[in-house]
Design a protein around this motif. Structure first.
Motif, PDB file in Angstrom:
ATOM      1  N   UNK A  97      68.994  50.415  17.730  1.00 32.11           N
ATOM      2  CA  UNK A  97      68.214  51.630  17.954  1.00 32.11           C
ATOM      3  C   UNK A  97      68.926  52.878  17.439  1.00 32.11           C
ATOM      4  N   UNK A  98      70.093  52.702  16.792  1.00 30.56           N
ATOM      5  CA  UNK A  98      70.877  53.849  16.377  1.00 30.56           C
ATOM      6  C   UNK A  98      70.257  54.550  15.176  1.00 30.56           C
ATOM      7  N   UNK A  99      70.125  55.859  15.308  1.00 28.74           N
ATOM      8  CA  UNK A  99      69.612  56.657  14.199  1.00 28.74           C
ATOM      9  C   UNK A  99      70.662  56.687  13.088  1.00 28.74           C
ATOM     10  N   UNK A 100      70.239  56.419  11.886  1.00 29.21           N
ATOM     11  CA  UNK A 100      71.154  56.406  10.752  1.00 29.21           C
ATOM     12  C   UNK A 100      71.796  55.058  10.498  1.00 29.21           C
ATOM     13  N   UNK A 101      71.544  54.076  11.342  1.00 31.18           N
ATOM     14  CA  UNK A 101      72.089  52.731  11.139  1.00 31.18           C
ATOM     15  C   UNK A 101      70.934  51.743  11.073  1.00 31.18           C
ATOM     16  N   UNK A 102      70.566  51.389   9.882  1.00 35.23           N
ATOM     17  CA  UNK A 102      69.487  50.419   9.705  1.00 35.23           C
ATOM     18  C   UNK A 102      70.074  49.008   9.713  1.00 35.23           C
ATOM     19  N   UNK A 103      69.553  48.172  10.594  1.00 34.50           N
ATOM     20  CA  UNK A 103      69.999  46.782  10.653  1.00 34.50           C
ATOM     21  C   UNK A 103      68.846  45.897  10.209  1.00 34.50           C
ATOM     22  N   UNK A 104      69.053  45.232   9.090  1.00 34.70           N
ATOM     23  CA  UNK A 104      67.993  44.392   8.536  1.00 34.70           C
ATOM     24  C   UNK A 104      67.969  43.005   9.176  1.00 34.70           C
ATOM     25  N   UNK A 105      69.158  42.534   9.568  1.00 36.49           N
ATOM     26  CA  UNK A 105      69.188  41.215  10.211  1.00 36.49           C
ATOM     27  C   UNK A 105      70.330  41.173  11.226  1.00 36.49           C
ATOM     28  N   UNK A 106      70.052  40.569  12.366  1.00 38.13           N
ATOM     29  CA  UNK A 106      71.060  40.385  13.413  1.00 38.13           C
ATOM     30  C   UNK A 106      71.269  38.891  13.630  1.00 38.13           C
ATOM     31  N   UNK A 107      72.497  38.429  13.392  1.00 39.07           N
ATOM     32  CA  UNK A 107      72.866  37.036  13.639  1.00 39.07           C
ATOM     33  C   UNK A 107      73.504  37.006  15.029  1.00 39.07           C
ATOM     34  N   UNK A 108      72.788  36.478  16.027  1.00 36.08           N
ATOM     35  CA  UNK A 108      73.225  36.557  17.420  1.00 36.08           C
ATOM     36  C   UNK A 108      73.654  35.187  17.940  1.00 36.08           C
ATOM     37  N   UNK A 109      74.935  35.060  18.290  1.00 38.90           N
ATOM     38  CA  UNK A 109      75.478  33.813  18.810  1.00 38.90           C
ATOM     39  C   UNK A 109      75.355  33.804  20.334  1.00 38.90           C
ATOM     40  N   UNK A 110      75.036  32.638  20.903  1.00 34.98           N
ATOM     41  CA  UNK A 110      74.903  32.536  22.354  1.00 34.98           C
ATOM     42  C   UNK A 110      75.208  31.112  22.804  1.00 34.98           C
ATOM     43  N   UNK A 111      75.524  30.970  24.072  1.00 36.42           N
ATOM     44  CA  UNK A 111      75.719  29.653  24.666  1.00 36.42           C
ATOM     45  C   UNK A 111      74.356  28.979  24.844  1.00 36.42           C
TER      46      UNK A 111
END
Length: 526
Positions: A35-49
């Motif tokens: 949600x950060x203004x000025x930081x565009x994230x095109x993909x999030x690789x999220x690791x979880x148990x």
């Protein structure tokens, strides 16, 4: 524009904060970074148990709602103990090793705010080691009184390329300069080859515990440098034990075995008490074996096993003991030649030859004579608790001689130290006069002439020499007979002219010179 890809771990505490109704008012690191203004994230690789799949799906849905342009990819990574360094590091390493990085099209960030402290440290180590072609991404909640919404917080990106951080880079450089200065005892040496050598030794001393081999002529400072390396490692907590040194040239027969490896009571005639030996004494510390080439073959075989397995049998014992020591060896011998002649075990030489450093003699570092002269005076003052100084004219006169090619300095720094000690001892009212300097120069000349006079020219049928050639050849033969190898003799004889050559081949130059008189190295040494 390259796509921004973030790799991170689901935070089972912070990312879970708040009930379904009020979760948007809480700071959740993984959601907030999207949600950060000025930081565009095109993909999030999220690791979880695997057991946290429901939470991971909820976070993914919230991210898509808050940032529709962000693609969330979930990765199930099973950890039995998320606080176990070996397991966490291995799992994350497996993940990044399989991950299809595409640095031409994508920029990568590693989010280290979430996960256990162990996971955060492992992410940092993997990024620093360049297993991930990424920068570090950190998020934090908004501080009290901040205009930033509480749920968003702040973010910062850290590039681990320290060249971009001038203050840190300069500090690292100062620390390295301090370490190299320490190895040189604060002597401001001017010889570029020697300075480069010390810089390399400093890096090896602080990064590797493998054996080191210091070679060079007697008096070149091998023992002194070995102790300094130990002190540097000890100060940086790379070892905790003490420094144990022995000159292997003094060890013979049963005494060699007993001194190094210890013995049991009654192992040989006169062994009335058991002895631990120097290898056990160096446990946890450093063992310096000076003149290691003089060890017998039996001792060499036992030493090899002790280095590789950290275990050995004391003399006369059938029970093994252990000792984990770091090793520095020193020698003035030509080790490859020693191995070829069968005097030194090839397997032991291979084991101690990983880091070999050739220390030049004083005649090869004439520009360093002046700072070493000052160092020897300071050392005399410390030891004798009295200040001694040169008269200006005496200092200039002695340095002209000491730095000239006339001064052969066969005893190297040990000989220079002895010369300074003699002058300082004879000095009246703490001043070394011109007369004292001239007396010492005469003493050194006489000493070197005596050595040179023993270098008689080889008898040759019908051989005649011009007086010029005879004088020059006598000096060459004297240096050759005092040296242990053709290369060492060449370095001494061509100490000045070799510095102007990009690739000096001293051995070849000397071989050709001898050939002019029908001589070869084997005849000269024979």
């Amino acid at each position: 524009m390259k796509a921004n890809v973030v790799i991170g771990v689901l935070g089972t505490v912070l990312d879970k904060r708040g009930k379904r109704a009020n979760r948007w008012s809480k700071w959740r690191p993984t959601v907030a970074l999207c949600q950060q203004e000025g930081l565009q994230i095109d993909r999030l690789e999220l690791l979880h148990q695997p057991r946290d799949i429901s939470m991971a799906q909820q976070v993914a849905e919230d991210i898509i709602q808050a940032s529709p342009a962000t693609q969330v990819v979930l990765h199930s990574v099973k950890l039995e103990d998320p606080w176990d360094f070996e397991e966490v590091y291995g799992s994350l390493l497996d993940f990044v090793s399989r991950y299809p990085f595409n640095t031409d099209a994508e920029e990568y960030l590693v989010h280290i705010t979430t996960g256990t402290h162990v996971a955060q440290i492992c992410w940092f180590l993997l990024t620093e080691a360049r297993y991930l072609p990424a920068r570090i991404l950190q998020t934090s909640p908004a501080s009290k009184g901040s205009e930033t919404p509480t749920a968003l917080g702040h973010y910062s990106i850290i590039d681990l390329d320290l060249n971009r951080y001038a203050t840190l880079t300069s500090r690292f450089q100062r620390e390295q300069q301090h370490s190299t200065s320490f190895l040189k005892s604060g002597i401001e040496t001017r010889n570029p080859t020697f300075n480069s050598l010390i810089e390399q030794i400093e890096r090896v001393a602080l990064r590797s515990d493998a054996p080191m081999l210091l070679t060079g002529p007697t008096g070149a400072g091998k023992s002194f440098l070995a102790e300094r390396i130990y002190q540097l490692r000890h100060a940086r907590h790379r070892l905790a034990g003490k420094f144990v040194a022995v000159n292997c040239a003094t060890l013979r027969g049963d005494n060699a075995m007993s001194t190094l490896f210890g013995h049991v009571k009654g192992a040989f005639t006169g062994a009335q008490q058991a002895r631990g030996g120097l290898l056990r004494e160096a446990d946890g510390g450093m063992l310096f074996l000076d003149e290691i080439a003089e060890l017998g073959l039996d001792e060499q075989a036992m030493l090899l096993r002790a280095i590789e397995e950290k275990r050995f049998f004391p003399y006369g014992s059938d029970k093994e003991v252990s000792s984990d020591f770091q090793l520095i060896a020193g020698t003035h011998r030509d080790m490859p030649q020693w191995v070829a002649e069968g005097r030194f075990r090839e397997d032991l030489f291979a084991r101690i030859n990983m880091w070999t450093f050739q220390l030049p003699g004083l005649a090869e570092r004439r520009e360093d004579i002046e700072p070493n002269l000052d160092f020897e005076l300071e050392r005399y003052a410390r030891e004798q608790q009295t200040q001694v100084r040169f008269d200006k004219e005496a200092r200039s006169h002695f340095l002209r001689f000491a730095c000239s090619t006339e001064a052969s300095w066969r005893g190297n720094f040990r000989e220079l130290g002895a010369a300074v000690t003699r002058m300082a001892t004879l000095a009246e009212q703490g001043r070394i006069s011109l007369e004292l300097a001239e007396e010492e120069i005469a003493r050194l000349r006489a000493s070197w002439r005596t050595t040179a006079s023993t270098a008689a020219l080889p008898e040759r049928s019908g051989a005649q020499y011009d007086l010029f050639d005879e004088c020059q050849l006598q000096t060459v033969l004297s240096v050759c007979r005092a040296a242990d190898s053709l290369s060492e003799a060449g370095r001494r004889l061509f100490a000045v002219s070799r510095q102007g050559k990009k690739q000096p081949n001293d051995a070849d130059r000397l071989r050709k010179y001898l050939a002019r008189f029908g001589l070869n190295w084997e005849e000269v040494k024979g």
